[in-house]
Design a protein around this motif. Structure first.
Motif, PDB file in Angstrom:
ATOM      1  N   LEU A  65       0.865  -1.174   0.000  1.00 21.78           N
ATOM      2  CA  LEU A  65       0.000   0.000   0.000  1.00 21.78           C
ATOM      3  C   LEU A  65       0.896   1.215   0.000  1.00 21.78           C
ATOM      4  O   LEU A  65       1.829   1.301   0.791  1.00 21.78           O
ATOM      5  CB  LEU A  65      -0.803   0.030   1.307  1.00 21.78           C
ATOM      6  N   LEU A 124      -3.437   3.713   7.386  1.00 21.11           N
ATOM      7  CA  LEU A 124      -3.638   2.550   6.513  1.00 21.11           C
ATOM      8  C   LEU A 124      -2.544   1.493   6.650  1.00 21.11           C
ATOM      9  O   LEU A 124      -2.645   0.417   6.092  1.00 21.11           O
ATOM     10  CB  LEU A 124      -3.639   3.015   5.052  1.00 21.11           C
ATOM     11  N   VAL A 135      -2.489  -1.281  -3.826  1.00 24.12           N
ATOM     12  CA  VAL A 135      -3.184  -0.005  -4.003  1.00 24.12           C
ATOM     13  C   VAL A 135      -2.183   1.152  -3.927  1.00 24.12           C
ATOM     14  O   VAL A 135      -1.369   1.215  -3.000  1.00 24.12           O
ATOM     15  CB  VAL A 135      -4.275   0.213  -2.925  1.00 24.12           C
ATOM     16  N   ILE A 150      -2.191   5.284  -3.882  1.00 28.79           N
ATOM     17  CA  ILE A 150      -3.045   6.469  -3.780  1.00 28.79           C
ATOM     18  C   ILE A 150      -2.204   7.709  -4.052  1.00 28.79           C
ATOM     19  O   ILE A 150      -1.278   8.022  -3.309  1.00 28.79           O
ATOM     20  CB  ILE A 150      -3.704   6.556  -2.379  1.00 28.79           C
ATOM     21  N   LYS A 186       2.524   2.599 -12.749  1.00 22.64           N
ATOM     22  CA  LYS A 186       1.304   2.251 -13.493  1.00 22.64           C
ATOM     23  C   LYS A 186       0.955   0.771 -13.436  1.00 22.64           C
ATOM     24  O   LYS A 186      -0.159   0.396 -13.785  1.00 22.64           O
ATOM     25  CB  LYS A 186       1.399   2.749 -14.931  1.00 22.64           C
ATOM     26  N   ILE A 205      -4.339  -1.380  -8.203  1.00 21.00           N
ATOM     27  CA  ILE A 205      -5.400  -0.372  -8.159  1.00 21.00           C
ATOM     28  C   ILE A 205      -4.747   0.991  -7.948  1.00 21.00           C
ATOM     29  O   ILE A 205      -3.901   1.146  -7.070  1.00 21.00           O
ATOM     30  CB  ILE A 205      -6.361  -0.646  -6.965  1.00 21.00           C
ATOM     31  N   ILE A 248      -5.616   4.933  -7.133  1.00 20.57           N
ATOM     32  CA  ILE A 248      -6.623   5.911  -6.735  1.00 20.57           C
ATOM     33  C   ILE A 248      -5.952   7.274  -6.775  1.00 20.57           C
ATOM     34  O   ILE A 248      -4.838   7.433  -6.268  1.00 20.57           O
ATOM     35  CB  ILE A 248      -7.155   5.618  -5.304  1.00 20.57           C
ATOM     36  N   VAL A 284      -6.315  11.558  -6.202  1.00 21.86           N
ATOM     37  CA  VAL A 284      -7.056  12.729  -5.754  1.00 21.86           C
ATOM     38  C   VAL A 284      -6.385  13.939  -6.395  1.00 21.86           C
ATOM     39  O   VAL A 284      -5.202  14.189  -6.171  1.00 21.86           O
ATOM     40  CB  VAL A 284      -7.005  12.878  -4.212  1.00 21.86           C
ATOM     41  N   PHE A 312      -5.772  10.767 -14.081  1.00 22.42           N
ATOM     42  CA  PHE A 312      -7.107  10.159 -14.168  1.00 22.42           C
ATOM     43  C   PHE A 312      -7.227   9.187 -15.339  1.00 22.42           C
ATOM     44  O   PHE A 312      -8.101   8.342 -15.368  1.00 22.42           O
ATOM     45  CB  PHE A 312      -8.190  11.243 -14.269  1.00 22.42           C
ATOM     46  N   SER A 333      -6.088   5.895 -13.707  1.00 28.03           N
ATOM     47  CA  SER A 333      -6.508   5.475 -12.367  1.00 28.03           C
ATOM     48  C   SER A 333      -7.790   4.656 -12.391  1.00 28.03           C
ATOM     49  O   SER A 333      -8.656   4.852 -13.233  1.00 28.03           O
ATOM     50  CB  SER A 333      -6.639   6.698 -11.450  1.00 28.03           C
ATOM     51  N   SER A 334      -7.859   3.727 -11.459  1.00 28.97           N
ATOM     52  CA  SER A 334      -9.052   2.891 -11.353  1.00 28.97           C
ATOM     53  C   SER A 334     -10.174   3.727 -10.748  1.00 28.97           C
ATOM     54  O   SER A 334     -11.335   3.564 -11.078  1.00 28.97           O
ATOM     55  CB  SER A 334      -8.806   1.683 -10.451  1.00 28.97           C
ATOM     56  N   LEU A 335      -9.786   4.619  -9.819  1.00 24.99           N
ATOM     57  CA  LEU A 335     -10.763   5.544  -9.244  1.00 24.99           C
ATOM     58  C   LEU A 335     -10.137   6.932  -9.229  1.00 24.99           C
ATOM     59  O   LEU A 335      -9.127   7.155  -8.565  1.00 24.99           O
ATOM     60  CB  LEU A 335     -11.147   5.124  -7.812  1.00 24.99           C
ATOM     61  N   GLY A 336     -10.750   7.845  -9.963  1.00 27.75           N
ATOM     62  CA  GLY A 336     -10.284   9.229  -9.975  1.00 27.75           C
ATOM     63  C   GLY A 336     -11.220  10.073  -9.143  1.00 27.75           C
ATOM     64  O   GLY A 336     -12.435   9.994  -9.297  1.00 27.75           O
ATOM     65  N   VAL A 337     -10.667  10.855  -8.245  1.00 28.48           N
ATOM     66  CA  VAL A 337     -11.476  11.675  -7.370  1.00 28.48           C
ATOM     67  C   VAL A 337     -11.120  13.136  -7.628  1.00 28.48           C
ATOM     68  O   VAL A 337      -9.994  13.555  -7.399  1.00 28.48           O
ATOM     69  CB  VAL A 337     -11.205  11.295  -5.889  1.00 28.48           C
ATOM     70  N   LEU A 359     -11.202  11.348   4.807  1.00 28.62           N
ATOM     71  CA  LEU A 359     -10.939   9.934   4.538  1.00 28.62           C
ATOM     72  C   LEU A 359     -10.264   9.288   5.751  1.00 28.62           C
ATOM     73  O   LEU A 359     -10.626   8.179   6.157  1.00 28.62           O
ATOM     74  CB  LEU A 359     -10.058   9.801   3.286  1.00 28.62           C
TER      75      LEU A 359
END
Ligand SMILES: Cc1cc2nc3c(=O)[nH]c(=O)nc-3n(C[C@H](O)[C@H](O)[C@H](O)COP(=O)(O)OP(=O)(O)OC[C@H]3O[C@@H](n4cnc5c(N)ncnc54)[C@H](O)[C@@H]3O)c2cc1C
Ligand SMILES: Nc1ncnc2c1ncn2[C@@H]1O[C@H](COP(=O)(O)O)[C@@H](O)[C@H]1O
Lengths: 397, 265
Positions: free
Chosen positions: A277, A301, A334, A336, A351, A355, A357, A359, A368, A371-375, A386
């Motif tokens: 992580l 985390l 993961v 972040i 890359k 996963i 993520i 921000v 983005f 990314s698997s999740l773009g915030v 968070l």
């Protein structure tokens, strides 16, 4: 002058397609015919591009390379502990060797490293060449170079792989120069060309904007340094059939000019390379204090802290945290990224994370795109919340 | 060391931007309009050489292997304070990989009138291998130390220095002649002075061709290179997932959900 191996035949119609195809600006049009100039790197793009097949590669003179067999891995160790990159290379070596029907070798140099050699056998090496001597306890480029070169001369592997660690990147070039063979730095991918049986060595080039595949047609062994965390480790095999071959070390025959006076381990043991992580901060934090927030999040985390290059350049954090082309490659479960734009050079180091993520305030940020999740948001607003939520969650769990 | 040190700094001219532009249609590198500069890491090498000279006396020579216009990089180095500029230029040197480059540079340095210390950059921003230095040292049969972060002592034909390894900092003692590679943690390079620039403008650049070196054509340039680039392609990018917007609370919630989904919390 050294002749360019790429030739234009009379079939050339002067269409100019090759001029555009050439990445090195090595083709000029002279009197409506393509002429290859000395910028040519024999990459072959023009040969593929020519619609009339007028460009050919002149055959390199045949050198007898058939004496060379086997895929050898340099097993780096410090204090007897084998560096995990060596097991990754061993895994890859097994794959390449299977394709070539050649044996897998490892070579280990040090003092009291017999256990490491045995472990390499357990993980599938056919032969492990062991150079064990009290004088070899500390890594020094000189004697290690001489012994590895000696090993290659005696065992004649067709391929020799070294981890692209700080140690490997100092040692590898020295060994290749001594053996008079090519070396490709910092590879991220390796495979065998089924036709020529040559090792294809792929690495990022031009600051990671493009990938280059490189071969070593006439030098043996074909040498490459390979980034840590690119391949899975070789695992223990059921019935190891390999053996350790003890090599004699004649210290009077090796050079040894540089003395190690001391070693100070990095204060903060940053093991982002091994982390599952990672929480990383970028210039978007605006301030070195941003890392306090990133650290808090990482602690919550149980994650390691990563960083983009400019934050390291600014002195906000030690360079050992840097992820990317000129930093470490990481492959966590993961990753972040907070306030990181996601330049190709940063991507080159992260890359392949399972996963990603991100921000970032800017909805157009390149991060983005991978990314698997773009915030889309301000890290100073999102991250503290968070952290609270994670704490709440773990409290409940 | 009464006579001071003979210091050689191999430098390379590189394109200023590493944000390499590609022509989308042809996939070709766009080099037009990109300024050429001294490889940034080599400025640290020049600076370190100048500092050693200022402390111990001696001479700083810069050498580059490249096209005739690479002389500009040598003049830039001279305007920082280097004493001599040497340009190895010959069509026969073109297309060299690190093996051929390092061999050619080694043969050049051996002709430049003695050397105690060779200081290279950590790596170039275009070739990006960091191999040329250690390979050169092997061709010259002198020891090398990579990633030097500090030179603590020089004298009596030996150097004490620190190098940055992945796991920490090592202190080493090495004899001269020696080759080292340095990165940005060793110093802060100075800017050229106006006087330096004037001196650089007038400085004589000494050229070395293969007529001087008489190296075997099979040892130099493309023919002397063991490696060949056979393919260039765009790096793969992982597929993008969803991009979410919302209040900070909603966003934090989205990340939390993702972390739970991958079972890390
Ligand atoms: C040869 C070479 C090698 C390189 N090697 C590396 C390397 O190893 N590693 C590396 O990282 N880079 C490397 N780089 C640099 C790379 O090209 C980029 O310059 C760098 O990665 C950008 O760092 P960054 O994303 O932190 O900063 P920026 O590009 O400035 O991005 C900051 C981002 O933060 C966002 N932001 C701003 N404020 C906030 C906020 N409050 N909340 C949320 N988001 C915010 C912005 O929208 C922006 O997208 C290299 C470059 C070269 C030429
Ligand atoms: N063509 C060249 N001329 C002079 N020095 C070079 C050349 N190429 C590389 N070097 C030196 O070797 C170092 C490492 O380069 P590289 O192996 O290309 O990453 C550079 O920082 C320079 O000090």
């Amino acid at each position: 002058m050294g002749e360019v191996p790429v030739k234009v035949t009379d079939a050339c119609t002067g269409c100019g397609v090759c001029v555009d195809a050439c990445p090195f600006e090595a083709i000029d049009m002279v009197n409506d015919k393509a002429v290859i100039n000395e910028a040519c790197r024999a990459c072959g793009q023009c040969i593929d591009a020519c619609p009339v097949g007028a460009i050919v590669m002149s055959e390199a003179e045949a050198v007898d390379l058939s004496d060379y067999r086997g895929v050898m891995v340099y097993a780096e160790q410090r204090g007897g502990r084998v560096h995990p990159v060596s097991y990754e290379l061993l895994g890859k070596a097994q794959e390449l060797a299977a394709q070539l029907s050649e044996p897998v070798y490892a070579v280990i140099v040090g003092s009291g490293v017999g256990a490491g050699a045995e472990e390499l056998v357990r993980r599938g090496a056919d032969k492990v060449f062991l150079y064990d001597d009290p004088t070899l306890a500390d890594f020094r480029d000189d004697p290690y170079t001489d012994l590895l070169a000696q090993c290659c001369k005696e065992e004649k592997p067709s391929i020799f792989l070294i981890g692209a660690t700080s140690l490997g990147r100092s040692l590898g070039p020295r060994v290749s120069a001594k053996l008079q063979t090519g070396l490709t730095a910092d590879c991220t991918y390796l495979d065998i060309d089924p036709e020529t049986r040559l090792l294809r060595q792929t690495r990022p080039a031009y600051g990671g904007n493009i990938m280059a595949t490189i071969i070593t047609p006439n030098g043996r062994p074909q040498m490459a340094t390979i980034r840590y965390k690119m391949f899975p480790e070789a695992v223990k095999v059921d019935h190891p059939k390999g053996s350790v071959v003890e090599k004699t070390v004649d210290v009077s025959k090796v050079r040894d000019r540089v003395k190690v006076l001391g070693f100070e381990e990095a204060k903060e043991q940053v093991s982002i390379s091994e982390a599952d992580l990672i929480v990383s901060g970028g210039l978007g934090m605006g301030d070195p204090k941003g890392f306090e927030l990133i650290r808090e999040m990482a602690e919550t985390l149980g994650a390691a802290v990563g960083a983009s290059r400019p934050t390291v350049d600014e002195g906000w954090i030690d360079y050992r945290h840097q992820v990317g082309l000129s930093g470490r490659t990481v492959r966590p479960q993961v990753y972040i990224a907070c306030g990181i734009s996601g330049a190709v050079q940063h991507q080159a180091g992260m890359k392949t994370s399972d996963i990603i993520i991100a921000v970032n305030k800017d909805p157009e940020a390149p991060i983005f795109r991978i990314s698997s999740l773009g915030v889309v948001g301000d890290l100073y607003e999102v991250v503290p919340r968070l952290i609270e939520k994670i704490k709440e969650h773990s409290g409940r769990a | 060391m009464s006579e001071g040190l003979n210091i050689v700094v191999p430098i390379k001219q590189v394109p200023e931007t590493t944000e390499v532009q590609f022509d989308e249609e042809t996939g070709r590198l766009i080099r037009e309009g990109v300024a050429a500069i001294i490889n940034p890491f080599d400025e640290f090498a020049i600076e370190e050489a100048l500092r050693i000279k200022e402390k111990h006396g001696g001479v700083v020579k810069v050498i580059t292997m490249g096209p005739p216009w690479a002389a500009d990089a040598l003049r830039d180095a001279i305007s920082m304070g280097a004493d001599e500029g040497w340009l190895a230029t010959d069509r026969a040197f073109a297309g060299a990989d690190t093996w051929a480059t390092s061999l050619t540079l080694a043969r050049c340095i051996e002709r430049m009138g003695g050397y105690d210390l060779v200081i290279c950059g950590l790596k170039t921003t275009d070739g990006d291998t960091g191999q040329t230095g250690p390979e050169m040292a092997e061709h010259m049969d002198i020891p090398h130390v990579c990633y030097v972060s500090e030179i603590t002592e020089i004298g009596d034909g030996r150097v004490v220095l620190k190098r940055n390894m992945d796991e920490g900092v090592e202190t080493l003692e090495a004899p001269l002649p020696l080759l080292i590679t340095v990165g940005k943690d060793i110093n802060q390079p100075r800017l050229a002075t106006l006087r330096g620039r004037l001196k650089a403008k007038k400085a004589e650049i000494k050229e070395i061709t293969n007529n001087d070196l008489k190296m075997d054509p099979n040892e130099i340039g493309l023919d002397g290179s063991f490696t060949r680039v056979v393919k260039l392609f765009e790096p793969e990018v992982p597929e993008a997932g969803e991009v979410v917007e919302g209040t900070p609370d909603e966003l934090a919630e989205a990340i939390l959900a993702k972390l739970q989904e991958c079972k890390v919390i």
